[in-house]
Design a protein around this motif. Sequence first.
Motif, mmCIF file in Angstrom:
data_model
loop_
_atom_site.group_PDB
_atom_site.id
_atom_site.type_symbol
_atom_site.label_atom_id
_atom_site.label_comp_id
_atom_site.label_asym_id
_atom_site.label_seq_id
_atom_site.Cartn_x
_atom_site.Cartn_y
_atom_site.Cartn_z
ATOM 1 N N SER A 2 1.366 3.243 -1.935
ATOM 2 C CA SER A 2 0.258 2.309 -2.143
ATOM 3 C C SER A 2 -1.073 3.035 -2.075
ATOM 4 O O SER A 2 -1.177 4.134 -1.540
ATOM 5 C CB SER A 2 0.278 1.245 -1.062
ATOM 6 O OG SER A 2 -0.217 1.807 0.131
ATOM 7 N N THR A 3 -2.081 2.378 -2.623
ATOM 8 C CA THR A 3 -3.394 2.990 -2.588
ATOM 9 C C THR A 3 -4.067 2.762 -1.247
ATOM 10 O O THR A 3 -5.126 3.312 -0.993
ATOM 11 C CB THR A 3 -4.288 2.397 -3.687
ATOM 12 O OG1 THR A 3 -4.194 0.985 -3.592
ATOM 13 C CG2 THR A 3 -3.851 2.865 -5.053
ATOM 14 N N ALA A 4 -3.425 1.970 -0.385
ATOM 15 C CA ALA A 4 -4.067 1.619 0.878
ATOM 16 C C ALA A 4 -4.370 2.846 1.727
ATOM 17 O O ALA A 4 -5.309 2.852 2.504
ATOM 18 C CB ALA A 4 -3.183 0.665 1.665
ATOM 19 N N LEU A 5 -3.552 3.895 1.567
ATOM 20 C CA LEU A 5 -3.799 5.102 2.356
ATOM 21 C C LEU A 5 -4.642 6.103 1.592
ATOM 22 O O LEU A 5 -5.385 6.873 2.164
ATOM 23 C CB LEU A 5 -2.467 5.764 2.703
ATOM 24 C CG LEU A 5 -1.932 5.567 4.111
ATOM 25 C CD1 LEU A 5 -0.722 6.451 4.295
ATOM 26 C CD2 LEU A 5 -2.973 5.879 5.156
ATOM 27 N N GLU B 249 -0.694 -3.047 3.148
ATOM 28 C CA GLU B 249 -1.583 -4.028 2.509
ATOM 29 C C GLU B 249 -1.880 -5.170 3.476
ATOM 30 O O GLU B 249 -3.030 -5.549 3.678
ATOM 31 C CB GLU B 249 -0.919 -4.607 1.249
ATOM 32 C CG GLU B 249 -0.557 -3.592 0.177
ATOM 33 C CD GLU B 249 -1.765 -3.124 -0.609
ATOM 34 O OE1 GLU B 249 -2.807 -3.807 -0.566
ATOM 35 O OE2 GLU B 249 -1.666 -2.061 -1.260
ATOM 36 N N SER B 250 -0.801 -5.672 4.106
ATOM 37 C CA SER B 250 -1.030 -6.834 4.969
ATOM 38 C C SER B 250 -1.823 -6.443 6.208
ATOM 39 O O SER B 250 -2.639 -7.222 6.710
ATOM 40 C CB SER B 250 0.304 -7.485 5.354
ATOM 41 O OG SER B 250 1.221 -6.516 5.744
ATOM 42 N N ALA B 251 -1.618 -5.196 6.689
ATOM 43 C CA ALA B 251 -2.418 -4.730 7.819
ATOM 44 C C ALA B 251 -3.892 -4.698 7.424
ATOM 45 O O ALA B 251 -4.781 -5.030 8.206
ATOM 46 C CB ALA B 251 -1.953 -3.345 8.267
ATOM 47 N N TRP B 259 -7.878 3.903 10.963
ATOM 48 C CA TRP B 259 -7.202 4.532 12.100
ATOM 49 C C TRP B 259 -6.114 3.641 12.653
ATOM 50 O O TRP B 259 -5.040 4.101 13.013
ATOM 51 C CB TRP B 259 -8.213 4.890 13.195
ATOM 52 C CG TRP B 259 -8.960 6.122 12.839
ATOM 53 C CD1 TRP B 259 -10.296 6.250 12.688
ATOM 54 C CD2 TRP B 259 -8.393 7.408 12.550
ATOM 55 N NE1 TRP B 259 -10.612 7.526 12.313
ATOM 56 C CE2 TRP B 259 -9.463 8.269 12.223
ATOM 57 C CE3 TRP B 259 -7.093 7.909 12.524
ATOM 58 C CZ2 TRP B 259 -9.277 9.591 11.884
ATOM 59 C CZ3 TRP B 259 -6.894 9.239 12.176
ATOM 60 C CH2 TRP B 259 -7.978 10.079 11.867
ATOM 61 N N GLU B 260 -6.430 2.327 12.703
ATOM 62 C CA GLU B 260 -5.416 1.398 13.213
ATOM 63 C C GLU B 260 -4.197 1.377 12.306
ATOM 64 O O GLU B 260 -3.056 1.270 12.772
ATOM 65 C CB GLU B 260 -6.009 -0.011 13.337
ATOM 66 C CG GLU B 260 -6.909 -0.148 14.553
ATOM 67 C CD GLU B 260 -7.748 -1.406 14.519
ATOM 68 O OE1 GLU B 260 -8.221 -1.810 15.579
ATOM 69 O OE2 GLU B 260 -7.939 -1.985 13.427
ATOM 70 N N ARG B 261 -4.445 1.489 10.995
ATOM 71 C CA ARG B 261 -3.309 1.493 10.069
ATOM 72 C C ARG B 261 -2.454 2.740 10.290
ATOM 73 O O ARG B 261 -1.229 2.669 10.330
ATOM 74 C CB ARG B 261 -3.817 1.440 8.619
ATOM 75 C CG ARG B 261 -3.945 0.027 8.104
ATOM 76 C CD ARG B 261 -4.529 0.033 6.721
ATOM 77 N NE ARG B 261 -5.979 0.185 6.752
ATOM 78 C CZ ARG B 261 -6.676 0.882 5.866
ATOM 79 N NH1 ARG B 261 -6.057 1.512 4.892
ATOM 80 N NH2 ARG B 261 -7.985 0.946 5.962
ATOM 81 N N ILE B 262 -3.130 3.900 10.439
ATOM 82 C CA ILE B 262 -2.368 5.127 10.697
ATOM 83 C C ILE B 262 -1.605 5.005 12.005
ATOM 84 O O ILE B 262 -0.416 5.320 12.105
ATOM 85 C CB ILE B 262 -3.318 6.348 10.736
ATOM 86 C CG1 ILE B 262 -3.823 6.637 9.330
ATOM 87 C CG2 ILE B 262 -2.613 7.566 11.303
ATOM 88 C CD1 ILE B 262 -4.666 7.872 9.206
ATOM 89 N N ARG B 263 -2.298 4.474 13.009
ATOM 90 C CA ARG B 263 -1.727 4.429 14.344
ATOM 91 C C ARG B 263 -0.543 3.438 14.417
ATOM 92 O O ARG B 263 0.471 3.730 15.030
ATOM 93 C CB ARG B 263 -2.868 4.026 15.284
ATOM 94 C CG ARG B 263 -2.522 3.687 16.666
ATOM 95 C CD ARG B 263 -3.066 4.659 17.687
ATOM 96 N NE ARG B 263 -2.692 4.171 19.003
ATOM 97 C CZ ARG B 263 -1.450 3.921 19.348
ATOM 98 N NH1 ARG B 263 -0.474 4.084 18.480
ATOM 99 N NH2 ARG B 263 -1.171 3.469 20.557
ATOM 100 N N HIS B 264 -0.677 2.267 13.772
ATOM 101 C CA HIS B 264 0.332 1.223 13.975
ATOM 102 C C HIS B 264 1.341 1.107 12.842
ATOM 103 O O HIS B 264 2.378 0.472 13.021
ATOM 104 C CB HIS B 264 -0.355 -0.132 14.185
ATOM 105 C CG HIS B 264 -1.178 -0.163 15.443
ATOM 106 N ND1 HIS B 264 -0.609 -0.131 16.689
ATOM 107 C CD2 HIS B 264 -2.516 -0.177 15.636
ATOM 108 C CE1 HIS B 264 -1.566 -0.138 17.601
ATOM 109 N NE2 HIS B 264 -2.740 -0.158 16.983
#
Lengths: 293, 355
Positions: A2-5, B249-251, B259-264
């Motif tokens: 995904s492009t989210a990252l 996406e939902s996060a 950072w929260e996305r990477i972390r969780h």
Amino acid sequence: MSTALTRLPPNLRLISAALVAIWLIAAAFPFLWTVWGSFKVEADFFSRQDWMSALTGPRTRLQTGGAYTLDGYRGAWIEREFWRAAVNTLIVTVSVTLISLTIGTLGGYALARSGYRYAFWILIAALVFRAMPHITLVSGYMLPFFELNIWGVLPTTIIVLVAINQPFTLWMLHSFFLSIPKDLDESALVDGCTRFEAFRLVVIPVMWPGVITTGLFSFLLAYNDFAVTSMLLSQENQTMVPKIASFLGSIHEEGNVMFAVAAVVSATVPLFILVLFFQRQIVSGLTAGAVKG
Amino acid sequence: MPTHAEEDARAVPHRTFAWFMLPSILAMVLFITLPVVSVVVQSLFVEHERVMALVETCGPFGCSREARVDTAATAALQAARPLGRFAGLSNYTDRNHLALAEVGRILGQEATLGRKLADLANLPFYRALAFTLTYCMVVTPLAMMLGFAVALGVNALPKLVRGPAIFLSILPMIITPLVGSLILFWMFDPNGILGATIQWLAADPRLSLRASATLTWITLLTYGVWAHAPFSFVVFYAGLQTVPGDTLESAMIDGASRWERIRHVVIPHLAPLAAFVALVQLMDNFRVFEPIVGFSAEANATSLSWLIFNDLVSSDTQQFGAAGATSILTIAGVIVLLIPVLVRTWRDFNRKAAR
């Protein structure tokens, strides 16, 4: 993915790109530097005045008349017979790869298709063997090999490298075979094939990517080994890596560290070519082990 | 205890399994199991003492008797009993290995802790053990962190340049360890580019790998991170390709920061991979050997594998007994390192079998 990252705010994108750039320089610059330096004389590559000499090469110009010199390569390959070591390396690596793959595919297939407890124990034993430092085994080989009078020759080293490599080969091939559906060999068996025929005629043809990837790693292990080859080969049978190490012992008297530099660059070239052509297989091999192993 | 496979008619029958496995098993028994037995036996023996003979030499001032080494008799004894003399466990307890007597004395003496540690670090085995463990404990996490950071960075690059970036990144891993360490060693030479720069930065014209133990350790650890980060990078990069997109996406919709996305999301997804990478790296780092040879670092840093190598190449007599004892102690170390993994694998297997 995904492009989210991948989509980053601009400043973060810049930092991340800078970090990657620094890493890439750290990863690749030593090779460039050494390749460049291998065409200079020692007084330039190890300059007492200024390391910039390695780039410009004033001494090389003085001593040889040209901006580049092949003296290091000439000394290593012809005078000190590095070509002999290169031939030995070719024999050892090709033999090790072929034998490892032959006996490894048989074993890996059986392990992948047997759910019995002993198959699990064999894999665990292989894991422990994989963890043992090679040099600990080497100290066990020397005395028996001396007594049996098989020390110092290429066939002994080839068999030893195959055996040391086998735990890893089994694990990797076993995980590749697991990814091939059982139904395939199943239907061959129903059609009247023996287990071996099913393996050879039906499974192996679809296993080629896995076999090639595993073969690459067998090749690398045999090519990169120092512990086994330096202890088990006599002087005239040395492969490239122990030969380079033996250059180091004697260069101080002759003041010819450039022989070793040229030999090191020569030994690096095949690996470069290998990565260039098989990058995808190497990456997939490492991840296959990670995901399933 | 029957596993589910035993009811599964599709599993390879025992006899066929045995034939398929035979070559691999044979190779591993002959060249891995038997050598371990051979190492155990060797470690219980020491080299023969030289046979001395009294020789009478007569000169103009009369005759004198002196003891000389009887080379022929020594060689004959060596040929007849190549293992040497039986020595029991003395190889393990002598000064070059566990050094029980010396350790007892050091721990018993009236001294500060620092002094005691310094004395212990002078004993060859503990010196090697200290470096080996430091190398494992420093290089493994640092290489993994660097690998992870580079994986995130490369993942954010445009598609077009990712291939070349991966190509350059895996070079330090693919390179022959001895060759890689030599390449860095020459750059760290006082007359090389990095060595000269370090001298200039430290404003100390005599600082060199040979002179400074600290610099040697730092250089070896740097080499370790350089050579091992690519492996973590490749595995983590591949893991990043399979991060579930919709979870991310939902996060994001829920307002999670990057950072929260990477972390969780990302890190939990990569955790099993990290366990695998850590295991492989620990096994590889524990056998650290070639860098010591490549960097000619033995005066300032040695490792367990290097000790064995050194006993085997020692110039006059090869010390099989001493090498054997170090090998057994090293293998014991490997097993201690692996126990948590083995226990976990065993539990997983039983859980699968019980299902």
